[in-house]
Design a protein around this motif. Structure first.
Motif, PDB file in Angstrom:
ATOM      1  N   ASP A  84       1.061 102.920  60.353  1.00 46.07           N
ATOM      2  CA  ASP A  84       2.464 103.192  60.019  1.00 46.07           C
ATOM      3  C   ASP A  84       3.400 102.225  60.724  1.00 46.07           C
ATOM      4  OD1 ASP A  84       2.037 104.084  62.555  1.00 46.07           O
ATOM      5  OD2 ASP A  84       2.974 106.039  62.289  1.00 46.07           O
ATOM      6  N   ILE A 140       8.124  97.159  50.631  1.00 46.19           N
ATOM      7  CA  ILE A 140       6.818  96.575  50.337  1.00 46.19           C
ATOM      8  C   ILE A 140       6.883  95.724  49.075  1.00 46.19           C
ATOM      9  CG2 ILE A 140       4.415  97.114  49.767  1.00 46.19           C
ATOM     10  CD1 ILE A 140       4.740  99.690  51.416  1.00 46.19           C
ATOM     11  N   GLY A 165       2.634 104.158  54.585  1.00 50.45           N
ATOM     12  CA  GLY A 165       3.970 103.891  54.041  1.00 50.45           C
ATOM     13  C   GLY A 165       4.987 104.873  54.553  1.00 50.45           C
ATOM     14  N   TRP A 205       5.306  98.710  60.517  1.00 48.17           N
ATOM     15  CA  TRP A 205       5.739  97.745  59.505  1.00 48.17           C
ATOM     16  C   TRP A 205       6.784  96.806  60.093  1.00 48.17           C
ATOM     17  CZ3 TRP A 205       3.362  97.937  54.771  1.00 48.17           C
ATOM     18  CH2 TRP A 205       2.611  99.087  54.501  1.00 48.17           C
ATOM     19  N   GLY A 258       8.370  99.887  55.693  1.00 43.89           N
ATOM     20  CA  GLY A 258       7.262 100.429  54.929  1.00 43.89           C
ATOM     21  C   GLY A 258       7.659 101.278  53.741  1.00 43.89           C
ATOM     22  N   HIS A 308       1.430 101.484  49.502  1.00 45.07           N
ATOM     23  CA  HIS A 308       2.255 102.554  50.067  1.00 45.07           C
ATOM     24  C   HIS A 308       1.484 103.868  50.143  1.00 45.07           C
ATOM     25  CE1 HIS A 308       5.450 105.688  49.959  1.00 45.07           C
ATOM     26  NE2 HIS A 308       6.029 104.869  50.823  1.00 45.07           N
TER      27      HIS A 308
END
Length: 289
Positions: A142, A153, A288, A144, A148, A283
């Protein structure tokens, strides 16, 4: 006058006349079951030759009485697959990312397409399961760098990172050592400071000396607290996730050289609906937001 062959006294079977190191070959007949199988294979090959495409010619080949053609069958299957994909692609093209994830049927189709595309285009760097490696982001957690959310994305896939293309994500960690922006001893102190940010034991003197350096050189991107900034692609230095390694040598190397990977710009290479499917796949199967 015919030559009389020797008979083996133990078995009563004639020999073939062949001998190797004192061992003589017996002239036993082939087993009946073996002969019948052999005859059956010959009959089958002749029947197959007549019924199926077999012999090449100058411009074509024998078609066979059954008219079987793998090329024609594959063409039909590809046409059916293209029709199916066309219908699915049309639905992906008009649906929003949120609508795709809320529609089980559409999401299942997007997952199928996304998995195939990921395996062909993304797994080389991110791994088959998307777990990444040193220098390549893990897409299963998780964490990013650029966000995310589905839209984040999709944008990253479409525009890429550090490609120089219009709209591409861009961030650059300064090479503090290679470009002589900091002295070696300052880089050593800054390494200890970053180690301390991730709640690990570090040299107190080095941490104290590096505090003003971090504030002036690093906080603009990573924040005063070191928790990063997704808008700038600056990683969180306080967690346990490290793109280039968490040991002191790796951290020092990153401060020294300022490494930054490049992710391809997939917009133009992949259709918009394919990118949607890929974003949904990543995702839903990763961490995500």
């Amino acid at each position: 006058m015919a030559h009389e062959r020797e008979t083996d006294h133990a078995t009563g079977v004639e020999t073939t006349g062949h001998e190797w190191d004192g061992i003589k070959e017996l002239d036993n007949p082939l087993p009946r079951w073996w002969l019948w199988i052999w005859y059956a294979t010959i009959a089958f090959s002749i029947a197959y030759w007549v019924a199926m495409p077999a012999w090449p010619g100058l411009h074509s080949y024998t078609k066979g009485m059954l008219g079987q053609s793998d090329r024609v069958n594959v063409g039909k299957e590809l046409s059916a697959l293209e029709l199916q994909r066309g219908q699915g692609a049309a639905m992906l093209r008009t649906a929003s990312l949120e609508q795709i994830e809320k529609d089980p049927k559409l999401q299942a189709y997007a997952q199928q397409v996304g998995q195939s595309v990921f395996g062909d285009n993304c797994a080389t760097c991110h791994g088959i399961g998307g777990t990444g490696g040193k220098g390549y982001a893990n897409l299963r957690d998780d964490v990013w760098l650029w966000g995310g959310k589905l839209e984040d994305i999709q944008y990253t896939i479409t525009h890429g990172i550090r490609t120089g293309a219009e709209g591409a994500r861009m961030s650059q960690m300064p090479a503090y050592g290679r470009d002589e922006l900091l002295k070696p001893e300052q880089i050593d102190d800054l390494t200890e400071y970053v180690v301390k940010l991730s709640n690990r034991p570090a040299d107190a003197g080095s941490v104290a000396r590096a505090a003003p350096i971090f504030e002036t050189q690093c906080s603009a991107c990573h924040g005063v607290d070191g928790k990063g900034n997704q808008e700038l692609g600056a990683p969180n230095l306080t967690d346990a996730d490290w793109l280039y390694g968490s040991d002191r040598a790796s951290i020092r190397g990153q401060i020294y050289a300022g490494n930054g990977g490049v992710m391809p710009t997939w917009g133009g290479r992949l259709s918009p609906e394919t990118i949607k499917a890929l974003a949904v796949y990543i995702h839903s199967n990763a961490g995500g937001q």
